[in-house]
Scaffold this motif. Structure first.
Motif, mmCIF file in Angstrom:
data_model
loop_
_atom_site.group_PDB
_atom_site.id
_atom_site.type_symbol
_atom_site.label_atom_id
_atom_site.label_comp_id
_atom_site.label_asym_id
_atom_site.label_seq_id
_atom_site.Cartn_x
_atom_site.Cartn_y
_atom_site.Cartn_z
ATOM 1 N N TRP A 1 8.627 -1.876 -5.788
ATOM 2 C CA TRP A 1 9.110 -0.498 -5.699
ATOM 3 C C TRP A 1 8.269 0.451 -6.543
ATOM 4 O O TRP A 1 7.980 1.578 -6.134
ATOM 5 C CB TRP A 1 10.578 -0.425 -6.101
ATOM 6 C CG TRP A 1 11.118 0.956 -5.967
ATOM 7 C CD1 TRP A 1 11.455 1.811 -6.967
ATOM 8 C CD2 TRP A 1 11.318 1.666 -4.745
ATOM 9 N NE1 TRP A 1 11.866 3.005 -6.453
ATOM 10 C CE2 TRP A 1 11.796 2.940 -5.091
ATOM 11 C CE3 TRP A 1 11.146 1.342 -3.405
ATOM 12 C CZ2 TRP A 1 12.104 3.893 -4.130
ATOM 13 C CZ3 TRP A 1 11.450 2.286 -2.459
ATOM 14 C CH2 TRP A 1 11.930 3.557 -2.830
ATOM 15 N N ASP B 1 0.856 -1.190 0.000
ATOM 16 C CA ASP B 1 0.000 0.000 0.000
ATOM 17 C C ASP B 1 0.892 1.240 0.000
ATOM 18 O O ASP B 1 1.555 1.536 1.004
ATOM 19 C CB ASP B 1 -0.895 -0.020 1.253
ATOM 20 C CG ASP B 1 -1.901 1.132 1.250
ATOM 21 O OD1 ASP B 1 -1.789 2.029 0.387
ATOM 22 O OD2 ASP B 1 -2.781 1.143 2.125
ATOM 23 N N PRO B 2 0.963 1.990 -1.118
ATOM 24 C CA PRO B 2 1.840 3.169 -1.186
ATOM 25 C C PRO B 2 1.529 4.208 -0.122
ATOM 26 O O PRO B 2 2.448 4.810 0.440
ATOM 27 C CB PRO B 2 1.576 3.719 -2.599
ATOM 28 C CG PRO B 2 1.068 2.547 -3.373
ATOM 29 C CD PRO B 2 0.291 1.727 -2.401
ATOM 30 N N ASP B 3 0.240 4.438 0.149
ATOM 31 C CA ASP B 3 -0.116 5.431 1.162
ATOM 32 C C ASP B 3 0.360 4.997 2.551
ATOM 33 O O ASP B 3 0.867 5.812 3.331
ATOM 34 C CB ASP B 3 -1.637 5.639 1.174
ATOM 35 C CG ASP B 3 -2.126 6.275 -0.123
ATOM 36 O OD1 ASP B 3 -1.328 6.975 -0.780
ATOM 37 O OD2 ASP B 3 -3.302 6.052 -0.487
ATOM 38 N N THR C 1 9.740 9.673 -2.092
ATOM 39 C CA THR C 1 10.507 8.485 -1.732
ATOM 40 C C THR C 1 11.383 8.041 -2.885
ATOM 41 O O THR C 1 10.918 7.943 -4.017
ATOM 42 C CB THR C 1 9.558 7.330 -1.348
ATOM 43 O OG1 THR C 1 8.614 7.792 -0.398
ATOM 44 C CG2 THR C 1 10.340 6.165 -0.764
ATOM 45 N N GLU D 1 5.176 0.231 -7.183
ATOM 46 C CA GLU D 1 3.898 0.474 -6.508
ATOM 47 C C GLU D 1 4.060 1.386 -5.288
ATOM 48 O O GLU D 1 3.150 2.123 -4.937
ATOM 49 C CB GLU D 1 3.285 -0.865 -6.063
ATOM 50 C CG GLU D 1 2.836 -1.752 -7.223
ATOM 51 C CD GLU D 1 2.272 -3.069 -6.736
ATOM 52 O OE1 GLU D 1 2.327 -3.310 -5.510
ATOM 53 O OE2 GLU D 1 1.785 -3.854 -7.563
ATOM 54 N N LEU D 2 5.212 1.349 -4.659
ATOM 55 C CA LEU D 2 5.403 2.093 -3.430
ATOM 56 C C LEU D 2 6.007 3.469 -3.630
ATOM 57 O O LEU D 2 5.890 4.339 -2.781
ATOM 58 C CB LEU D 2 6.293 1.283 -2.466
ATOM 59 C CG LEU D 2 5.721 -0.054 -1.999
ATOM 60 C CD1 LEU D 2 6.765 -0.799 -1.183
ATOM 61 C CD2 LEU D 2 4.465 0.145 -1.171
ATOM 62 N N ARG D 3 6.711 3.659 -4.739
ATOM 63 C CA ARG D 3 7.453 4.891 -4.915
ATOM 64 C C ARG D 3 6.511 6.084 -5.095
ATOM 65 O O ARG D 3 5.470 5.994 -5.706
ATOM 66 C CB ARG D 3 8.362 4.769 -6.144
ATOM 67 C CG ARG D 3 9.270 5.975 -6.308
ATOM 68 C CD ARG D 3 10.156 5.804 -7.518
ATOM 69 N NE ARG D 3 11.026 6.962 -7.666
ATOM 70 C CZ ARG D 3 11.807 7.162 -8.713
ATOM 71 N NH1 ARG D 3 11.806 6.286 -9.700
ATOM 72 N NH2 ARG D 3 12.563 8.230 -8.778
ATOM 73 N N SER D 4 6.899 7.198 -4.542
ATOM 74 C CA SER D 4 6.168 8.447 -4.722
ATOM 75 C C SER D 4 7.189 9.550 -4.942
ATOM 76 O O SER D 4 8.386 9.318 -4.944
ATOM 77 C CB SER D 4 5.296 8.745 -3.499
ATOM 78 O OG SER D 4 6.119 9.051 -2.389
#
Length: 636
Positions: free
Chosen positions: A528, A486-488, A536, A530-533
């Motif tokens: 990565w 979950d990225p959030d 990050t 899916e999680l990267r923003s």
């Protein structure tokens, strides 16, 4: 002959009861004593009640005889004077209402019987009055209870005209007394039956407990103590001597059981137990803890004695031969030993002996390793005694905290950001991550305790945001990164969602990549992406170590590469290392990847690395890990 057999049975029964009583524990002995005390006490109370009722019956009978005799003597005086038998008989009918009176005799002053009657079925039956009076003529009580009589003179005016004698109905009075005695017996019998049932249950329970405790205390294969029996016998506060505790492990017993069967394995264990018993003598306690592990407890106060005992054990076991297994010429053993004091914790000393045993397994099969003060100090320095429970307690009491170390561009002197490093302030001593980090990561898998770490990360990120820090780096295990979907939630866990906060860089060490992903980085790339923003980024830590692979620079969207300290510290004296570091810097520059040199501890090393084209550096020269207030106190 029958009497002798009966006596023998009674003696056998008493011996059996005594044997069971001797096996009772003190609580059970106390209960049995209370049962007997209660039984005899209640029986005594029942008997006292019976005796009181009999005494009351005696008093009532005596009082009734006396009052009734005196009453009748006053009423029949004139009839006796006139020898009016019918009138006397009429007045004596009063006795039919009194069940305790059985016989009445009325005589005149010459001693001639005027009226004689006996009660039958509550009716007076008058008999022939002829014949002399059976009583002596003396007034007062005569006879013994229950056949009690009372004689009174019969007055008329001032004259004595005769006498009257009343006697109790002895069978009726005796029946009443017997009924009371039967009630006493019945009450006592019922009470003893109830207590006997409880006592019988106590005996049965004791026998079952003794059998169960023996099964728990004794190992069924070797006949020596079991783990439970060992712990019970040498539990804390029950030891009064210094003793040597040895843990002995047999080599490759699983393979022997698998290849030759459990019967042969049990035979070996039995021979080993007998050998230990014969070598150490009756003072030693031998226990089979589990599988092929044995524990020995024997009095000792000096390490020299412990070493001699260990040498004797290994020598004796190495000399054992097993005819059942041709290829097993001799048994291999190793062990760990400690000295256990009366006030020591047995579990703690077992942990220390087990650690010494593991050390012997890894390095020196064939001897006993002593867990002395030097060994314990070295083990503590490597975190051997850190437990999950202790780390959980530390998280709850806020013993863990983040320290930060600056990452500096030495070309411009600018501090670009900080690496966050977890530290443990345990009992006033700051412990480095090498001691606890592996156990710490295991504890973090529990959501309850992971929340404590998240709170620490977010607090650090918010503090960095107030100080205008450019970026913060966090180390993370690859298995944790692969599990976060979950990225959030990911951004929240690392404080990347903090308004105006620093850039969050996640450092992934190369040392774990082959173990978790092998050569296929698809899973890591997917996780990565899916999680990267935008807050990050990904950094590859420990680059240049044993598991480095240039393939990862191509496949992963990496923005920072941190060159391992072992490669950086070698650039001063090793031309090859300098060439490698320079090449890494040029390669990363071409790939638009920032390079950070770790382990900068001297000015010479810093300038050498700078000359190789790597200005971004991190190490003790540029700043040691410190609490955030040390660097954030006056701004960035």
């Amino acid at each position: 002959m029958a009497a002798n057999q009966g006596d023998t049975r009674v003696l056998d029964f008493l011996r059996t009861c005594w044997r069971h009583i001797r096996h009772l524990r003190w609580v059970q002995m106390l209960l049995l004593g209370l049962i007997l005390l209660l039984g005899f006490g209640v029986t005594g109370a029942f008997y006292d009640n019976y005796r009181d009722s009999v005494d009351a019956e005696k008093r009532n009978v005596r009082s009734s005889l006396e009052r009734t005799t005196q009453l009748l003597s006053e009423r029949i005086g004139q009839s006796v004077l006139l020898n009016n038998r019918s009138s006397i008989e009429q007045r004596l009918r009063l006795l039919e209402t009194m069940p305790t009176i059985g016989v009445v005799v009325v005589a005149n002053h010459q001693g001639d019987v005027l009226v004689r009657a006996r009660k039958q079925d509550q009716t007076l039956v008058f008999a022939d009055p002829t014949g002399p009076q059976s009583a002596s003529g003396d007034t007062g009580f005569s006879g013994r209870f229950p056949a009690l009589g009372y004689t009174s003179s019969i007055p008329f005016g001032t004259r004595t005209v005769g006498s009257i004698t009343l006697r109790t109905d002895a069978p009726h009075v005796q029946a009443s007394t017997d009924a009371r005695f039967r009630q006493f017996l019945l009450e006592s019998f019922v009470m003893w039956c109830v207590l006997g049932i409880f006592g019988g249950y106590l005996f049965i329970q004791t026998r079952f407990e003794n059998r169960l405790r023996r099964q728990l205390h004794v190992d069924p294969v070797t006949g020596e103590l079991s783990r439970f029996g060992f712990n019970e016998r040498f539990r804390d506060r029950d030891r009064f001597l210094h003793q040597a505790l040895l843990l002995v492990d047999l080599y490759d017993m699983k393979a022997i059981n698998a290849g030759h069967g459990l019967a042969i394995g049990d035979r070996i264990l039995q021979i080993v137990a007998r050998t230990l018993r014969a070598t150490l003598g009756p003072r030693a306690a031998v226990a089979r803890l589990d599988g092929d592990d044995f524990a020995i407890m024997i009095p000792a106060t000096q390490w020299a004695s412990v070493q001699q005992i260990g040498h004797a054990v290994t020598t004796a076991l190495h000399a054992v031969r097993f005819d059942e297994i041709e290829e097993l010429e001799k048994i291999k053993v190793c062990g760990g030993a400690v000295i256990v004091g009366p006030e020591d914790s047995l579990s703690q000393r077992l942990s220390e002996a087990d650690l010494a045993l593991k050390h012997a397994k890894q390095r020196d099969w064939g001897r006993i390793v002593c867990a002395d003060a030097e060994f314990i100090a070295h083990s503590q320095s490597t975190g051997a005694f850190v437990t999950d429970l202790r780390i959980r307690q530390g998280l709850k009491t806020h013993e863990f905290e983040y320290h930060i170390q600056p990452i500096v561009n030495v070309g411009t002197g600018e501090t670009l950001g900080y690496e966050s490093l977890i530290r443990w302030n345990c009992e006033g001593e700051m412990r480095p991550p090498a001691i606890f980090l592996d156990r710490f990561r295991e504890v973090m898998k529990d959501d309850e305790y992971y929340a404590y770490v998240v709170a620490m990360r977010r607090a650090l990120t918010q503090q960095a945001a107030r100080s205008g820090v450019g970026f913060l780096t966090f180390n993370i295990g690859l298995e944790d990164l692969n599990n976060l979907q979950d990225p959030d939630q990911f951004a929240y866990d690392f404080g990347a969602d903090c308004p105006n906060g620093p850039e969050v860089i996640i450092e992934v060490t190369e040392r774990g990549l082959p173990r978790h992903f092998g050569d296929d980085l698809t899973g890591l790339k997917t996780a990565w992406e899916e999680l990267r923003s935008r807050h990050t980024t990904l950094a590859l830590d420990d680059f240049g170590a044993l598991e480095s692979n240039l393939y990862r620079l191509r496949e992963l969207d990496i923005e920072y590469v941190k060159i391992d300290k072992t490669l950086i510290t070698a650039v001063i004296d090793d031309p090859k290392s300098r060439a490698i570091v320079r090449s890494i810097g040029m390669l990363c520059e071409a790939l638009d990847i920032h390079v950070v040199a770790e382990g900068i501890e001297t000015e010479t090393l810093s300038q050498t690395v700078l000359s190789l084209g790597i200005p971004i550096q991190q190490g003790f020269l540029l700043g040691r890990p410190q609490p955030p207030a040390h660097y954030f106190g006056g701004g960035n």
